[in-house]
Design a protein around this motif. Structure first.
Motif, PDB file in Angstrom:
ATOM      1  N   TYR A  33      -4.339   2.975  -6.246  1.00  0.00           N
ATOM      2  CA  TYR A  33      -4.778   2.754  -4.868  1.00  0.00           C
ATOM      3  C   TYR A  33      -3.692   2.060  -4.064  1.00  0.00           C
ATOM      4  O   TYR A  33      -3.367   2.475  -2.941  1.00  0.00           O
ATOM      5  CB  TYR A  33      -6.041   1.900  -4.883  1.00  0.00           C
ATOM      6  CG  TYR A  33      -6.929   2.045  -3.674  1.00  0.00           C
ATOM      7  CD1 TYR A  33      -8.162   2.672  -3.773  1.00  0.00           C
ATOM      8  CD2 TYR A  33      -6.552   1.553  -2.438  1.00  0.00           C
ATOM      9  CE1 TYR A  33      -8.993   2.804  -2.673  1.00  0.00           C
ATOM     10  CE2 TYR A  33      -7.367   1.682  -1.333  1.00  0.00           C
ATOM     11  CZ  TYR A  33      -8.597   2.307  -1.450  1.00  0.00           C
ATOM     12  OH  TYR A  33      -9.412   2.442  -0.358  1.00  0.00           O
ATOM     13  N   CYS A  34      -3.115   0.995  -4.608  1.00  0.00           N
ATOM     14  CA  CYS A  34      -2.132   0.252  -3.824  1.00  0.00           C
ATOM     15  C   CYS A  34      -0.837   1.036  -3.638  1.00  0.00           C
ATOM     16  O   CYS A  34      -0.113   0.840  -2.662  1.00  0.00           O
ATOM     17  CB  CYS A  34      -1.866  -1.132  -4.438  1.00  0.00           C
ATOM     18  SG  CYS A  34      -0.940  -1.153  -5.965  1.00  0.00           S
ATOM     19  N   LYS A  35      -0.555   1.975  -4.552  1.00  0.00           N
ATOM     20  CA  LYS A  35       0.625   2.817  -4.377  1.00  0.00           C
ATOM     21  C   LYS A  35       0.511   3.708  -3.153  1.00  0.00           C
ATOM     22  O   LYS A  35       1.524   4.140  -2.590  1.00  0.00           O
ATOM     23  CB  LYS A  35       0.849   3.682  -5.629  1.00  0.00           C
ATOM     24  CG  LYS A  35       1.359   2.910  -6.842  1.00  0.00           C
ATOM     25  CD  LYS A  35       1.523   3.841  -8.021  1.00  0.00           C
ATOM     26  CE  LYS A  35       1.934   3.084  -9.266  1.00  0.00           C
ATOM     27  NZ  LYS A  35       2.031   4.001 -10.449  1.00  0.00           N
ATOM     28  N   ASP A  36      -0.719   3.990  -2.741  1.00  0.00           N
ATOM     29  CA  ASP A  36      -0.914   4.760  -1.505  1.00  0.00           C
ATOM     30  C   ASP A  36      -0.296   4.058  -0.307  1.00  0.00           C
ATOM     31  O   ASP A  36       0.032   4.686   0.700  1.00  0.00           O
ATOM     32  CB  ASP A  36      -2.414   4.962  -1.227  1.00  0.00           C
ATOM     33  CG  ASP A  36      -2.965   6.180  -1.943  1.00  0.00           C
ATOM     34  OD1 ASP A  36      -2.160   6.964  -2.468  1.00  0.00           O
ATOM     35  OD2 ASP A  36      -4.194   6.344  -1.969  1.00  0.00           O
ATOM     36  N   PHE A  37      -0.151   2.732  -0.428  1.00  0.00           N
ATOM     37  CA  PHE A  37       0.417   1.953   0.654  1.00  0.00           C
ATOM     38  C   PHE A  37       1.859   1.539   0.356  1.00  0.00           C
ATOM     39  O   PHE A  37       2.423   0.682   1.024  1.00  0.00           O
ATOM     40  CB  PHE A  37      -0.449   0.728   0.918  1.00  0.00           C
ATOM     41  CG  PHE A  37      -1.860   1.070   1.288  1.00  0.00           C
ATOM     42  CD1 PHE A  37      -2.158   1.542   2.552  1.00  0.00           C
ATOM     43  CD2 PHE A  37      -2.886   0.973   0.356  1.00  0.00           C
ATOM     44  CE1 PHE A  37      -3.458   1.890   2.903  1.00  0.00           C
ATOM     45  CE2 PHE A  37      -4.186   1.315   0.694  1.00  0.00           C
ATOM     46  CZ  PHE A  37      -4.471   1.779   1.969  1.00  0.00           C
ATOM     47  N   GLY A  38       2.443   2.175  -0.694  1.00  0.00           N
ATOM     48  CA  GLY A  38       3.850   1.954  -0.998  1.00  0.00           C
ATOM     49  C   GLY A  38       4.165   0.656  -1.683  1.00  0.00           C
ATOM     50  O   GLY A  38       5.297   0.183  -1.636  1.00  0.00           O
ATOM     51  N   ILE A  39       3.174   0.050  -2.354  1.00  0.00           N
ATOM     52  CA  ILE A  39       3.393  -1.247  -2.984  1.00  0.00           C
ATOM     53  C   ILE A  39       2.887  -1.248  -4.424  1.00  0.00           C
ATOM     54  O   ILE A  39       2.047  -0.431  -4.803  1.00  0.00           O
ATOM     55  CB  ILE A  39       2.678  -2.378  -2.209  1.00  0.00           C
ATOM     56  CG1 ILE A  39       1.162  -2.121  -2.138  1.00  0.00           C
ATOM     57  CG2 ILE A  39       3.269  -2.533  -0.815  1.00  0.00           C
ATOM     58  CD1 ILE A  39       0.370  -3.254  -1.493  1.00  0.00           C
ATOM     59  N   ASP A 115       4.010  -0.963   2.822  1.00  0.00           N
ATOM     60  CA  ASP A 115       5.263  -0.383   3.304  1.00  0.00           C
ATOM     61  C   ASP A 115       4.861   0.678   4.320  1.00  0.00           C
ATOM     62  O   ASP A 115       4.320   1.727   3.962  1.00  0.00           O
ATOM     63  CB  ASP A 115       6.022   0.247   2.130  1.00  0.00           C
ATOM     64  CG  ASP A 115       7.366   0.825   2.547  1.00  0.00           C
ATOM     65  OD1 ASP A 115       7.535   1.117   3.748  1.00  0.00           O
ATOM     66  OD2 ASP A 115       8.231   1.023   1.675  1.00  0.00           O
ATOM     67  N   TYR A 116       5.101   0.424   5.601  1.00  0.00           N
ATOM     68  CA  TYR A 116       4.552   1.287   6.645  1.00  0.00           C
ATOM     69  C   TYR A 116       5.140   2.695   6.637  1.00  0.00           C
ATOM     70  O   TYR A 116       4.552   3.612   7.205  1.00  0.00           O
ATOM     71  CB  TYR A 116       4.736   0.639   8.013  1.00  0.00           C
ATOM     72  CG  TYR A 116       4.000  -0.671   8.138  1.00  0.00           C
ATOM     73  CD1 TYR A 116       2.874  -0.936   7.342  1.00  0.00           C
ATOM     74  CD2 TYR A 116       4.427  -1.657   9.001  1.00  0.00           C
ATOM     75  CE1 TYR A 116       2.205  -2.138   7.435  1.00  0.00           C
ATOM     76  CE2 TYR A 116       3.755  -2.868   9.103  1.00  0.00           C
ATOM     77  CZ  TYR A 116       2.648  -3.099   8.314  1.00  0.00           C
ATOM     78  OH  TYR A 116       1.975  -4.289   8.393  1.00  0.00           O
TER      79      TYR A 116
END
Length: 489
Positions: A33-39, A115-116
């Motif tokens: 899930y958090c990889k979806d936001f690059g982190i 990460d935007y």
């Protein structure tokens, strides 16, 4: 362990200052899930010694002793035994403030650290700085609720000021109330399942309307999206966050994103104290008042003698926070005390059918009347017929219904929630009892039943309290001053 980048499957992820606790199925889910936001987290802690030294999706797994090196790092409990792990972390010296649990708080932090570039290339354009229009957050849709009613009233005030506005609503709930003061931009959530996609949809809509001011009413996607846009376009967006409830989710979200908030409006002294503890600066806080109908002179009658005492409730029919499921239990206690009364319930909500069954099963049809939806213009009429305003709430912000009832001389008998003591002085213009204490509620109502002169005296004091606050209220000046100040250089 150094903060940097992980490269996995040809994608680079930013390592952020958090640790997961739990490398099982749930931990892997949240890692994805958090990889979806690059982190990705710095690492994953697990009690299973056989996992120590291994990796989960490229992230190293450690034993609990690693915590000695990261005393200031937030720990996300990513396993099912939250209470047990929280106790273990506490015993290991981790402060309560550094333990993160729950879906909302996870997403809150993931978006904060995101990460935007993983969200969209659309948030790289440049925008000019000027006030622009005002977006009003209707995260839960155009539904019938206290927050939504407040939004519609503020929209009318802003329109009087010649402000351009826009409702930013979602389709997560079917429209119940239609307000045409401002146009509506409906965020089509129903076809989206990923939180990233919902946030991106919000981001796009906000960017389309830059430069602008956004009034955020909920600590959810629209608020998070506004904060992300603010970070990228600091000169083109101003965020006014409103805390309508004493719900911990507000403190968690507003505290974490405090640097993005230009002004936070509070509706009770208790909420102000909570936000200060969450780290917001006092100069960013402003007390929000709202205008309600309150004539200078109160003209009404209270039921006297042995006539039925009229007890009113107006609001959403829900067990969440409002606890309308407790009203039949109060009625049973009043019946046992052998008094003549009628509880009149105005409102709609998901609990209505269950409430009707409760009433039928307990043979309370003569004591509890479901009045259904009461139009705003009829609310003063409703309260003028009530001797007492009752609330069993376990959480509030500052109940508008409470103020409206007092304005018409209904004596509040309410639980000790946020906003209660901003209006009610116990024993002077109403009664405040501990949350969940139904016997105390019943006792206060019975006292007023047997002492009708007190009912009249306190009802007049209730009216006077609200009138004194209302007579000097100048909403137009408040909003004009607020909007001017947050756009000052």
């Amino acid at each position: 362990m150094k903060q940097g980048k992980y490269i996995m499957h040809s994608r680079t992820f930013k390592v952020v200052d958090i640790l997961f606790f739990g490398a099982g199925k749930r931990g892997r889910y949240w890692l994805t899930y958090c990889k979806d936001f690059g982190i990705v987290p710095k690492g994953i802690i697990d009690n299973n010694v056989e996992l120590w030294g291994q990796q989960c999706e490229g992230v190293a797994i450690y034993g609990p002793d690693i915590l000695e090196r990261f005393s200031d790092t937030c720990i996300f409990i990513t396993c099912n035994r939250e209470d047990e792990i929280a106790r273990q972390l506490s015993e290991l010296g981790v402060s309560y403030q550094k333990i993160v649990t729950g879906w909302h708080n996870f997403i809150n932090h993931f978006l904060y650290f995101a990460d935007y570039s993983y969200l969209s290339s659309e948030i790289t354009a440049r925008r000019m700085r000027r006030p622009g229009k005002i977006l009003l957050d209707l995260q839960n849709g155009m539904v019938l609720g206290g927050v939504e009613m407040w939004v519609y009233s503020i929209a009318k005030e802003l329109k009087k000021m010649s402000c351009q506005g826009l409702y930013l609503a979602t389709d997560t709930a079917g429209p119940v109330v239609t307000d045409k003061t401002f146009p509506v931009r409906l965020l089509q959530y129903s076809d989206l399942t990923a939180e990233k996609d919902r946030v991106l949809l919000c981001i796009r809509k906000i960017i389309e309307n830059l430069p602008c001011t956004i009034v955020c009413n909920f600590p959810q996607n629209i608020f998070w999206s506004a904060c992300i846009v603010k970070r990228v376009f600091p000169d083109s967006l101003r965020i006014i966050a409103v805390q309508h409830s004493d719900d911990p989710l507000y403190y968690e979200a507003y505290g974490l994103w405090k640097d993005c908030i230009d002004r936070c409006l509070v509706i009770s002294s208790q909420i102000e104290e909570g936000l200060l503890l969450a780290g917001l600066e006092k100069n960013k806080l402003s007390h929000l008042e709202w205008e309600i109908n309150c004539a200078e002179n109160l003209h009404r009658k209270w039921n006297t003698g042995k006539t039925p005492l009229q007890i009113g409730y107006a609001g959403r029919l829900t067990t969440i926070s409002k606890r309308v499921d407790l009203l039949p239990l109060v009625a049973i206690k009043l019946r046992e005390r052998d008094i003549c009364f009628q509880i009149n319930i105005a409102g709609e909500g998901e609990y209505k059918e269950v409430l009707q069954r409760q009433i039928t099963e307990e043979t309370l049809e003569d004591q509890i009347i479901l009045a259904g939806y009461v139009a705003r213009k009829q609310i003063p009429v409703f309260w003028k017929k009530q001797d007492i305003m009752i609330s069993c709430s376990e959480r509030e912000g500052h109940s508008i219904s409470q103020s409206e009832a007092m304005a018409e001389g209904a004596v509040p008998v309410i639980t000790d929630v946020s906003g209660a003591r901003d209006d009610v002085t116990d024993g002077f213009n109403g009664y405040i009892v501990p949350v969940g204490d139904l016997d105390a509620l019943a006792d206060k109502i019975c006292y007023l039943y047997h002492n009708r002169k007190e009912l009249e005296r306190m009802g007049k004091q209730a009216h006077d309290t609200i009138y004194q606050r209302q007579k000097n209220m100048k909403q137009t000046e408040f909003w004009d001053d607020l909007l001017r100040k947050i756009w000052e250089v």
